[in-house]
Design an enzyme around this catalytic site. Structure first.
Site, PDB file in Angstrom:
ATOM      1  CE  LYS A   1      -2.754   2.975   2.362  1.00  0.00           C
ATOM      2  NZ  LYS A   1      -3.473   3.332   4.274  1.00  0.00           N
ATOM      3  CD  GLN A   2       4.095   4.616  -0.907  1.00  0.00           C
ATOM      4  OE1 GLN A   2       4.132   5.350  -0.255  1.00  0.00           O
ATOM      5  NE2 GLN A   2       5.560   3.902  -0.662  1.00  0.00           N
TER       6      GLN A   2
END
Length: 358
Positions: free
Chosen positions: A241-242
């Site tokens: 997740k970014q």
């Protein structure tokens, strides 16, 4: 009713042509491992993940409105710890009750619900078999005075397994003074999670006050977040997740003058990316082993135009070659009916065949 391309174009407004018709000339899409209905067989099957991990990845990818597409729509609600319960739920106090969090994920057609040990454990017997649970095992708490910023473990991988979780998630603050300890802790936790058959998701966030240079914030620069992603998949994250990249050149800014930080190659900026948001996000995808580990981007804080912002983020992620969105505050800080609508709008982007990989 699904959101048609005309509705998506309307929400994108002046950005519609720029985002929907962009052609990526940096890293070609043919080099990527793209989401698909057979992604587990095509990509993860060839890894060292055991059969139980593959089964849970298959369950997650085949749940909700996006089932069978290879894309993910995840509802994350760990803000009760990360941002304090009062600040997070004052807009909609119903979400102090964990059951409403799970109900929103189910009604919203999500692939999985991500939350804390306490939230998911409190309703696990009722819901763990109805929607995949993603248990967040570490957090930054904001009660210590003065506030400190460190991810600490709140429970065990074994506990997540015992409640029936399909996956565990964790955050590492890459670049922080505490990152070395966090890397070791999370790598060990992810190894054990895989042994038990759970999938792993890593919040690959950057954090260091030095990443703000001359009034410009590089915490979401493509080069620094891309490297954070690369470190994340190195320690065993199946999915990273970014935050969506907002600029580039973090390494260059930190190396201005006489300083020496990290390593860079000018081709990161001249050949592997441009200033277009889709190209910046593709660089993030490339750092996840060219898509062998899926990239999900965060939806960000709730603002004045959440529906348009969510659709824009989804279009950028999809066209870059990403695997989906993990969006929380935009959906749970409003009445459930509106939250469901927002989640469905995000999903409609991934369901729309007219929105292609750039």
């Amino acid at each position: 009713m699904a959101l048609a391309i005309s509705g998506i174009e309307e929400l994108l407004g002046d950005d519609a042509d720029k985002l929907l018709n962009h052609t990526c000339t940096t890293i070609p899409k043919e080099k990527l491992h793209l989401p698909s209905g057979s992604y587990v067989d095509d990509v993860w099957y060839h890894s060292d993940r055991n059969n139980r991990v593959l089964g849970n990845l298959e369950w997650i990818l085949n749940h909700g409105r996006l089932a069978g597409t290879g894309y993910l729509s995840i509802l994350p609600v760990d803000q009760g710890v990360e941002h304090s319960g009062g600040a997070s739920f004052a807009k909609n106090p119903a979400y102090f009750d964990p059951e409403n969090i799970v109900k929103l994920a189910i009604e919203g057609g999500c692939n999985a619900v991500a939350s804390t040990f306490g939230v998911l454990a409190s309703v696990s017997r009722k819901y763990a078999h109805k929607i995949p649970f993603l248990v967040k095992i570490n957090h930054n708490e904001l009660l210590t005075y003065p506030n400190t910023y460190d991810q600490i473990m709140f429970g065990s991988v074994q506990k997540a397994y015992d409640m029936g979780a399909a996956a565990v998630g964790a955050t590492i603050y890459f670049g922080s003074d505490e990152s070395s300890r966090q890397i070791v802790e999370v790598a060990e936790a992810f190894e054990y999670a895989h042994e038990l058959g759970m999938a792993t998701v890593l919040w690959c966030y950057t954090r260091n006050s030095a990443f703000k240079v001359d009034g410009k914030d590089y915490h979401s620069s493509a080069d620094l977040t891309g490297q954070a992603n690369h470190l994340g998949v190195t320690i065993g994250a199946d999915i990273v997740k970014q935050k969506l990249p907002t600029n580039n050149g973090g390494y260059k800014a930190l190396n201005a003058g006489d300083s020496s930080y990290g390593k860079l190659d000018e081709r990161i900026y001249s050949e592997l990316s441009t200033d277009h948001p889709i190209d910046l996000t593709r660089y993030q995808v490339a750092n996840g082993y060219m898509g062998r580990a899926g990239l999900i981007n965060s939806g960000g804080a709730s603002g004045s135009d959440d529906f348009a912002d969510a659709v824009k983020t989804a279009v950028i992620n999809k066209r870059a070659g990403g695997m989906g969105l993990i969006s929380g505050r935009k959906s749970f800080q409003r009445p459930m009916e509106e939250g469901v609508k927002l989640l469905n709008f995000i999903q409609d982007v991934y369901l729309n065949d007219e929105i292609t990989i750039a």
